[in-house]
Write a protein that holds these residues in place. Structure first.
Motif, PDB file in Angstrom:
ATOM      1  N   ASP A 153      40.946  28.725  31.944  1.00 56.04           N
ATOM      2  CA  ASP A 153      40.609  30.207  32.117  1.00 56.04           C
ATOM      3  C   ASP A 153      40.002  30.618  33.249  1.00 56.04           C
ATOM      4  O   ASP A 153      39.338  31.545  33.454  1.00 56.04           O
ATOM      5  N   GLN A 154      40.375  29.747  34.410  1.00 60.20           N
ATOM      6  CA  GLN A 154      39.828  29.921  35.832  1.00 60.20           C
ATOM      7  C   GLN A 154      40.453  29.989  36.935  1.00 60.20           C
ATOM      8  O   GLN A 154      42.030  29.461  36.607  1.00 60.20           O
ATOM      9  N   THR A 213      45.792  42.740  25.160  1.00 57.20           N
ATOM     10  CA  THR A 213      44.898  42.243  25.984  1.00 57.20           C
ATOM     11  C   THR A 213      44.609  42.610  27.248  1.00 57.20           C
ATOM     12  O   THR A 213      45.595  42.979  27.886  1.00 57.20           O
ATOM     13  N   HIS A 214      43.351  42.563  27.647  1.00 54.66           N
ATOM     14  CA  HIS A 214      43.383  42.810  29.252  1.00 54.66           C
ATOM     15  C   HIS A 214      41.847  41.790  29.479  1.00 54.66           C
ATOM     16  O   HIS A 214      41.103  41.464  28.907  1.00 54.66           O
ATOM     17  N   VAL A 215      41.792  41.898  30.852  1.00 59.24           N
ATOM     18  CA  VAL A 215      40.428  41.251  31.548  1.00 59.24           C
ATOM     19  C   VAL A 215      39.256  41.869  31.196  1.00 59.24           C
ATOM     20  O   VAL A 215      39.062  43.200  31.673  1.00 59.24           O
ATOM     21  N   LYS A 216      38.409  41.368  30.320  1.00 64.75           N
ATOM     22  CA  LYS A 216      37.009  42.154  29.977  1.00 64.75           C
ATOM     23  C   LYS A 216      36.012  41.638  30.914  1.00 64.75           C
ATOM     24  O   LYS A 216      35.010  42.614  30.998  1.00 64.75           O
ATOM     25  N   GLN A 217      36.009  40.484  31.323  1.00 69.48           N
ATOM     26  CA  GLN A 217      34.889  40.002  32.175  1.00 69.48           C
ATOM     27  C   GLN A 217      35.430  38.995  33.170  1.00 69.48           C
ATOM     28  O   GLN A 217      36.418  38.112  33.116  1.00 69.48           O
ATOM     29  N   LEU A 266      37.701  33.920  33.691  1.00 66.88           N
ATOM     30  CA  LEU A 266      38.157  35.057  33.016  1.00 66.88           C
ATOM     31  C   LEU A 266      37.905  34.927  31.716  1.00 66.88           C
ATOM     32  O   LEU A 266      38.211  34.006  30.838  1.00 66.88           O
ATOM     33  N   GLY A 267      37.525  36.343  31.084  1.00 71.43           N
ATOM     34  CA  GLY A 267      37.452  36.291  29.834  1.00 71.43           C
ATOM     35  C   GLY A 267      38.393  37.447  29.285  1.00 71.43           C
ATOM     36  O   GLY A 267      38.310  38.809  29.801  1.00 71.43           O
TER      37      GLY A 267
END
Length: 600
Positions: A530-531, A556-560, A598-599
């Motif tokens: 996730d990095q 889905t999309h990048v939330k944080q 990435l979250g």
């Protein structure tokens, strides 16, 4: 990067920042090793290559060969995946576990095969379909393209126009399924029996053009389409595998890598071409020659939109118009256009050096000490230049030049190939003019309305591809009755309407960005866990670098975005569409390694 390559890199650096560059290279090497390990890890996604017995028989009956088409897929899949399965009709009808099913020009499909393929897709399986798959039934009778049209939410609108030489695919840069190739990459498909098909679709990743990229209406030149329906992702290539033989530079495998990553729902991170999240870039420039005074009219249009342009000036004429040059230089970039309007290509080094030295001397006569610092761009008269020209220009302090359409297969800046040993911060940046100019429009003898339509299409195509547009006009054609005098104001208004996603800048600004962007070392590809990690090389000072994240699904999309460790600069997150988010670093980044989690 091997230790030998790192050593060679270190030897080429200036001693003042040798250790910084070595550290950056080492950090990059470590990061890429980890990323490569993650990328090559075994995948659980099944990849199937379907062997259509009906298509095999049909090709044989018509003295054609289906086997070579399958072999091309086998070669690609062996090189790109850890494993894939060749599946028969029996396997297909028995049902396949979710994965990616490749239907390579499977022209004949019977009713049971079609139903099995639909069931596979409806169950969450992904499809990669090429050319006229399913256009004929079990008996070889023509049934049309309804099967693939319904699967891909698209419409087949005809075949490519061979007589117009529309046999070049141009890909979109940083697209969900085309990120592996530069914006506007021009790929020749060859004149083959399996004439490529043109499509209309809501989601495209490439279009057909002729070599010149003549901007024909965009409702009938789609080449690559994609569609997501539930958990199923689907991609269509309008050309058959026979075209792969003409891809001498092996661009299509890179496109296929991007497509396969998307079909397998992989999160991908790529470094974008332009800063601050902009989709495309635009240079408005004038070859300032005869009727030099018309440059003021062009500058007025740019000033009205607060756009900085570049005026490449013929120095022998600029000498006679010092006051105009001074006015232009207050807000715009002044560049070189040679001393007289004759090309350089093929002339001896001595002859070119004499002319270019005279050009530089005349510009210094006009602008004084500012010439050395501010005049760093060049555009060859008649677009005639060669490697000798570039080498001599660099020695004179030129940092970029605008080149002809044949200089690049992509629609992006690139570093001069004349001196390949030079580092990016030393090499000349080449800005290819892949956009039609006023001479093209005048040569076609178009009406104003038709020319206006074409220049608008040209802009749209450049923008959707994420490309660099170079709109070149000549001062002698910018008088009160000139065609470009009519076409430019609406074009400038179009740029104003796209201020949020088009970067309009001078030649020097674009070239400086391209060097700055090169300091950010990053290997595009699958997200490492996730990095993701990138390295900024010395001297740093990189502001605006942007990364594109392709989502695992449209839901889905990048939330944080969390820096690792905390305290690193925080990027702005921009959702671009259902499949992509942009991470924009608006701060100036110093040299070092940067890792983010990435979250979703």
């Amino acid at each position: 990067m091997s230790t030998t390559e790192i050593g060679g890199l270190m030897q080429r650096q200036s001693t003042s920042c040798e250790w910084q560059r070595w550290l950056a290279a080492l950090l990059l090497w470590c990061g890429l090793v980890l990323q490569a390990q993650a990328t090559t890890a075994p995948t659980l996604i099944n990849v199937y290559l379907y062997e259509s017995p009906l298509t095999q028989a049909f090709f044989s009956a018509n003295n054609a060969f289906y086997e070579p088409m399958k072999d091309r897929w086998k070669t690609y899949l062996r090189q790109s995946t850890n494993s894939f399965k060749e599946v028969t009709r029996t396997n297909l009808l028995a049902g396949l576990k979710p994965g990616v099913l490749v239907l390579g020009s499977a022209v004949l499909l019977d009713a049971q095969e079609r139903k099995a393929i639909e069931n596979f897709a409806n169950s969450g399986g992904s499809l990669l379909i090429t050319w006229g798959t399913g256009a004929r039934d079990a008996k070889g009778r023509w049934t049309g393209y309804g099967f693939i049209e319904s699967l891909l939410n698209m419409k087949v609108v005809g075949k490519v126009l061979v007589d117009d030489n529309e046999l070049f695919v141009n890909t979109f840069g940083n697209g969900p399924i085309s990120w592996g190739l530069p914006a506007g990459e021009r790929i020749f498909l060859g004149e083959i029996a399996e004439t490529p098909l043109r499509v209309q679709a809501p989601n495209l990743a490439a279009r057909y053009f002729n070599w010149q990229r003549f901007p024909k209406p965009k409702n009938n030149n789609g080449a690559v389409a994609f569609h997501e329906q539930g958990a199923s992702r689907r991609v269509y290539l309008g050309f058959s595998e026979a075209s792969w033989d003409y891809d001498e530079r092996s661009r299509l495998p890179k496109l296929l890598d991007s497509i396969m990553a998307w079909l397998q729902h992989e999160v991908v991170v790529t470094k974008t071409a332009w800063p601050h999240g902009d989709t495309s870039a635009q240079l408005l420039e004038m070859d300032t020659e005869a009727k030099f005074e018309n440059a003021l009219n062009f500058a007025k249009e740019l000033d009205s939109a607060d756009i900085k342009g570049t005026f490449y000036s013929l120095t022998s004429i600029a000498l006679q118009n010092r006051d105009i040059v001074a006015q232009l230089a207050q807000k715009h970039e002044i560049g070189y256009h040679g001393e007289v309007h004759f090309g350089y290509k093929g002339k001896t080094e001595a002859a070119q050096a004499e002319r270019l030295n005279l050009m530089a001397s005349e510009m210094k006569n006009i602008m004084g000490s500012r010439a050395t610092q501010d005049v760093t761009g060049f555009r060859a008269p008649t677009e005639s230049w060669d490697a000798t020209t570039e080498i001599l220009l660099r020695q004179l302090g030129v940092r970029h030049h605008v080149a002809d359409p044949a200089s690049s297969e992509a629609r992006l800046p690139f570093f001069s190939r004349s001196e390949p040993a030079l580092l990016a911060d030393q090499a000349i940046v080449v800005l290819p003019r892949t956009q039609m100019d006023d001479l093209n429009y005048l040569g076609l003898k178009l009406s104003t309305d038709k020319a206006s339509e074409l220049i608008g299409l040209d802009f749209d195509y450049l923008h959707e591809a994420g490309a660099l547009g170079v709109l070149s006009v000549h001062s002698q054609n910018y008088g009160p009755q000139g065609l470009m005098t009519v076409l430019t104001p609406p074009y400038v208004k179009r740029l104003q309407a796209h201020r949020k996603d088009v970067w309009a800048a001078s030649g020097a600004e674009i070239a400086n960005w391209w060097r700055m962007r090169e300091r950010v070392q990053f290997q595009d590809g699958k997200l490492m866990g996730d990095q993701f990690t990138f390295v900024v090389q010395a001297p740093g000072q990189v502001k605006g670098v942007t990364f594109m994240v392709t989502h695992a699904s449209a839901n889905t999309h990048v939330k944080q975005v969390l820096p690792v460790p905390s305290g690193l600069p925080q990027p702005e997150v921009m959702k671009l569409d259902a499949w992509r988010s942009a991470l924009v670093f608006n701060q100036s980044l110093p040299p070092g390694s940067y890792t983010y989690k990435l979250g979703f």
